[in-house]
Motif scaffolding. Structure first.
Motif, PDB file in Angstrom:
ATOM      1  N   VAL A 723       0.837  -1.206   0.000  1.00 33.99           N
ATOM      2  CA  VAL A 723       0.000   0.000   0.000  1.00 33.99           C
ATOM      3  C   VAL A 723       0.870   1.253   0.000  1.00 33.99           C
ATOM      4  CG1 VAL A 723      -1.934   1.159   1.107  1.00 33.99           C
ATOM      5  CG2 VAL A 723      -1.724  -1.311   1.294  1.00 33.99           C
ATOM      6  N   LYS A 724       1.978   1.196   0.730  1.00 33.86           N
ATOM      7  CA  LYS A 724       2.915   2.326   0.720  1.00 33.86           C
ATOM      8  C   LYS A 724       3.428   2.572  -0.695  1.00 33.86           C
ATOM      9  CE  LYS A 724       4.692   1.833   5.466  1.00 33.86           C
ATOM     10  NZ  LYS A 724       5.893   1.568   6.289  1.00 33.86           N
ATOM     11  N   ALA A 725       3.770   1.503  -1.370  1.00 35.92           N
ATOM     12  CA  ALA A 725       4.253   1.627  -2.749  1.00 35.92           C
ATOM     13  C   ALA A 725       3.167   2.211  -3.647  1.00 35.92           C
ATOM     14  CB  ALA A 725       4.703   0.262  -3.270  1.00 35.92           C
ATOM     15  N   LEU A 726       1.928   1.772  -3.430  1.00 34.18           N
ATOM     16  CA  LEU A 726       0.799   2.292  -4.217  1.00 34.18           C
ATOM     17  C   LEU A 726       0.631   3.789  -3.997  1.00 34.18           C
ATOM     18  CD1 LEU A 726      -1.592   1.533  -6.096  1.00 34.18           C
ATOM     19  CD2 LEU A 726      -2.969   1.175  -4.031  1.00 34.18           C
ATOM     20  N   PHE A 727       0.753   4.222  -2.764  1.00 34.18           N
ATOM     21  CA  PHE A 727       0.620   5.653  -2.450  1.00 34.18           C
ATOM     22  C   PHE A 727       1.664   6.479  -3.201  1.00 34.18           C
ATOM     23  CE2 PHE A 727       1.738   9.430  -0.003  1.00 34.18           C
ATOM     24  CZ  PHE A 727       0.501  10.015   0.220  1.00 34.18           C
ATOM     25  N   HIS A 728       2.886   5.980  -3.254  1.00 35.36           N
ATOM     26  CA  HIS A 728       3.980   6.753  -3.863  1.00 35.36           C
ATOM     27  C   HIS A 728       4.058   6.595  -5.383  1.00 35.36           C
ATOM     28  CE1 HIS A 728       5.607   8.174  -0.079  1.00 35.36           C
ATOM     29  NE2 HIS A 728       5.502   6.955   0.420  1.00 35.36           N
TER      30      HIS A 728
END
Length: 849
Positions: A723-728
């Motif tokens: 999810v962190k990767a998706l946000f960035h």
């Protein structure tokens, strides 16, 4: 400008100015309002220190009266509270005016989203010609609605405009006088506005803001991208739409007569604007072979307004101006050409309609009317026919029914309205009214019913010069949208209709009811996914699809960072135009003054072009990212559905929020719920009072509920890094989370901490609070931010200032609600106090967009 400098500048030119002018305001001698300004800080302090400790609103207000006044009589206390509400309402207006006046100083011409920035990006990527080609066939359409989220009387609007100008000029004497006028002018309508009143309120903005803002932006676009061509591009880049007077959905007060009157007012308003503008043009173009044709046109416009209505067309006005332009270039070296072109741009954009009047009605109403017509005219029971027979009747039968042959008034008025649309097109031009929107659409019959209405009212196929626009807004409607549109595209008669409409199909998608129906994450992802699907199915059928978004102001209604939202849509979504609704405080906050309107139109226009022309890897969603979004939205949906199914969901809103008071206010003409029955059902709730009630509670549930649970599920599985990767990596998901953060920034649960101890509602309140904490903490974790809205310094500073101004107002509202719950013998008075406090709280939330 760096974030630190932006914050410092905001502090200097907004917050400091407000403190200065507010101190002036606090000392003005209003009737019965003496010394109130000095009392408000004490009420703020009692609220600020009392709510976080769990004090009840009654304890806080009583403490205020005991410590800072000598008033013990309840009637006198209530009177003072009403005066404080009136005072804070005006403080909100003062702050708005100061913030508006500072707008031009806060935003530069070369920052992201401006035309200059787009031009430089296009040059860097060698795509200037692509941008120019896109502009030649592209537009942003802003559609004004009259949904009741804000409604100042017109005389207050005039004061606000004058106050904004006085603040900009730093004219203390003018500000002093205008604040005195503001203090003595009623803010509240004595009666509910009619749809005609609502229309005239928006027409005020058309004439005083949008005529110049849109016209100047059109000139800027031409000078930036088409200066070498030597002539203005004909395409109207900016278009305006208009719902007041045409939106019949759930509003029994919008009749055929109202629609006709509003169409006439729009036409007269633009003619008045042209007449005034021509005076300015004639002051400069005083040359031979030009001054006389300009005078002739000036006289013709006057006659069109007051003598021979219906004699002058948009084409005639434009051709006259173009002939004058040719003479100016050939005989007078093009002196003051920009002055003339400014008027030409406006005629191309506004025609004789100013804003296109949309017609809208609920699919269920059309369904009932069609059955009534079929039974009466064909002696058939529609429900007993096969689907093929139903389609045949709706597409091939022709009638010219008489509305007087029907008993039901809504049926008669609907027929009357459809019949008169031809006449409105004759006077205002085809662009004046050319869309019929069907809310709550779920099947092909919802579209075909409207097609049949035209045919039954005497229209030949080629005379139906209307885009029939399904509005998919429920989760069911969104799920079935692909199948619905494919069936329509397969129908020969509808295919022929689209061919006459240049093979273009407009489809509306409703964020407000989608969020209310399925929760924040599910609704947004479902709409994104539906757009992709409808893009594909339309492309396969050689149809140019235009998406029209029903977006409100707050993120819970699809609002928030609108330009970022459109910039984040990748190549898988058709981007032929940007169309969206705005209303209430969004009109005044984003489009209420010329600098703001011009800036936000510009941001939307460039966002749409960038998402198509300029390469942005973050606008593309990969398969693994889609899988994450699918899973997040489903978990979020279930959490939200569980909340809706809670037995205290509706009672909590009815008894602990302002929900039922929306319908009692004189803000808007439309009823606040769909059915008139006394028992409230979830399906009857309109999105605006639903979202607005959560906002007044400072809980903003529709803007984040389910987000925290979905993120926690990934964390429990050790998958939060995905999810962190998706946000960035995803602009779409990042915008979604940032908008949710804005909702949470404007949340203040201490206001209702006292409900922790409520015998009935404590468990339900705890569910809301726990999800808020979870959503706040986990959105910060996936973003890496230390605080909500961390990199939105100006917006965050504005939110914090407004929250500070209205905290005493919220305390008074909660106090009145608590008194009502305790069955006070003054219940009606306290209900009026709740309603009065609604206005200031709503108006102060203008930066929710």
């Amino acid at each position: 400008m760096s974030p630190e400098k932006a914050t410092q500048k905001y502090h200097q030119i907004v917050e400091n100015k407000y403190q200065i002018y507010n101190s002036l305001f606090m000392n003005l001698p209003y009737d019965k309002m003496l010394n109130i300004g000095a009392l408000i800080p004490f009420l703020y302090q009692e609220s600020h220190s009392g709510f976080p400790t769990g004090k009840t609103p009654i304890e806080i207000i009583q403490s205020f009266f005991e410590k800072y006044t000598e008033i013990s009589d309840e009637n006198e206390q209530i009177d003072l509270l009403f005066r404080i509400v009136q005072y804070i309402e005006r403080q909100v207006v003062l702050f708005d005016s100061i913030e508006d006046a500072a707008f031009g100083s806060m935003y530069g011409n070369s920052e992201e989203g401006t035309l200059e920035n787009l031009f430089q990006l296009a040059k860097q990527q060698d795509k200037v010609d692509e941008v120019k080609n896109k502009l030649a066939d592209y537009a942003v359409r802003i559609v004004f609605t009259a949904h009741p989220t804000q409604f100042y009387p017109n005389n207050v609007l005039h004061i606000i405009q004058d106050l904004r100008n006085a603040v900009q000029d730093d004219s203390v004497s003018k500000i002093d006088l205008l604040l005195q006028q503001l203090g003595k002018t009623p803010f509240i309508n004595e009666e509910k506005p009619t749809p005609y009143d609502e229309a005239m309120s928006i027409i005020y903005y058309l004439r005083n803001v949008y005529y110049d803002a849109v016209g100047e932006l059109a000139s800027q676009i031409n000078s930036t991208f088409f200066e070498k061509e030597g002539a203005a591009v004909e395409n109207p880049f900016i278009q305006l739409g208009f719902w007041p007077g045409g939106d019949r959905d759930g509003n029994p007060f919008v009749t055929a007569e109202i629609t006709r009157k509003v169409a006439s007012e729009l036409r007269i308003a633009i003619l008045k604007s042209y007449y005034k503008h021509l005076k300015e043009v004639r002051r400069r173009l005083t040359f031979k072979f030009i001054s006389e044709p300009l005078k002739t046109l000036h006289d013709a416009i006057y006659n069109e307004m007051f003598v021979n209505e219906g004699q002058l067309t948009e084409t005639e006005i434009l051709n006259s101006l173009l002939r004058i332009r040719t003479v100016l270039v050939e005989r007078h070296n093009g002196i003051f050409l920009d002055v003339l072109d400014g008027l030409i741009h406006r005629v191309r954009i506004f025609g004789l309609h100013f804003a296109s009047l949309d017609i809208r009605q609920n699919a269920k109403i059309h369904d009932r009317i069609i059955r009534e017509i079929v039974e009466k005219e064909f002696n058939l029971d529609f429900d007993q026919l096969s689907e093929a027979e139903q389609i045949q009747i709706l597409t091939e039968r022709e009638l010219n029914i008489n509305e007087e042959d029907f008993e039901d008034e809504l049926t008669r008025d609907t027929i009357r309205n459809v019949k008169q649309l031809k006449e409105i097109q004759r006077f205002n031009g085809e662009r004046g009214v050319h869309r019929y929107i069907i809310s709550d659409s779920e099947t092909i019959f919802d579209v075909l019913n409207v097609y049949a209405l035209f045919k039954f009212c005497g229209y030949q196929d080629e005379e139906i010069k209307f885009d029939i626009v399904p509005l998919f807004e429920t989760i069911v409607g969104l799920d079935e949208a692909e199948s619905t549109m494919q069936k329509l595209y397969d129908l020969p008669i509808y295919k022929n209709h689209l061919a006459r409409r240049k093979n273009q199909q407009t489809i509306m998608l409703g964020f407000s009811d989608g969020t209310k129906d399925g929760g924040y994450l599910k609704a947004n992802w479902e709409i994104y996914h539906t757009k992709e699907t409808l893009t594909r199915v339309s492309n396969e059928n050689d149809i140019k699809v235009v998406f029209f978004d029903g977006r409100g102001g707050p993120p819970a209604r699809g609002g928030g960072k609108t330009h970022q939202f459109y910039a984040s849509q990748g190549r898988t979504i058709a981007n032929n135009q940007i169309e969206l609704t705005i209303q209430g405080q969004t009109i005044t906050s984003m489009f209420g003054a010329k600098p703001q309107a011009k800036y936000n139109f510009e941001q939307l226009l460039t966002a749409g072009i960038r998402s198509t022309v300029i390469d942005d890897p973050k606008a593309k969603l990969e398969a693994n990212e889609r899988k994450v979004l699918d899973e997040l939205s489903e978990i979020s949906l279930q959490k939200y559905l569980d909340l809706k199914a809670h037995p205290l969901f509706i009672p909590y809103l009815e008894n602990r929020s302002t929900l039922k008071y929306y319908g009692m206010t004189n803000i808007g003409s439309r009823p606040s719920k769909r059915n008139s029955g006394s028992r409230l059902k979830f399906g009857d709730l309109r999105a605006i009072p639903f979202v607005g009630s959560w906002s007044q509670l400072k809980q903003n549930v529709p803007g984040y509920f389910g987000v925290g649970t979905a993120l926690q599920s990934f964390k429990d599985k050790g998958k939060l890094e995905e999810v962190k990767a998706l946000f960035h990596h995803s602009s779409f998901f990042k915008t979604l989370i940032l908008n949710s953060m804005m909702s949470m920034q404007k949340t203040y649960f201490p206001l209702t901490y006292y409900l922790k101890n409520d015998v009935e509602y404590a468990p339900f309140w705890q569910i809301l609070y726990d999800e808020y904490i979870l959503s706040r903490d986990l959105t910060l974790e996936i973003s890496g931010y230390e605080s909500l809205m961390e990199y939105e310094n100006i917006s965050k500073a504005s939110v914090l200032m407004r929250e500070k101004i209205v905290l005493p107002l919220l305390a008074i509202q909660q106090y009145a609600l608590e008194k009502i719950q305790k069955d006070s013998d003054k219940k009606e008075v306290y209900e009026r106090l709740v309603m009065r406090s609604l206005f200031g709280n709503i108006n102060a939330s203008r930066n929710s967009a």
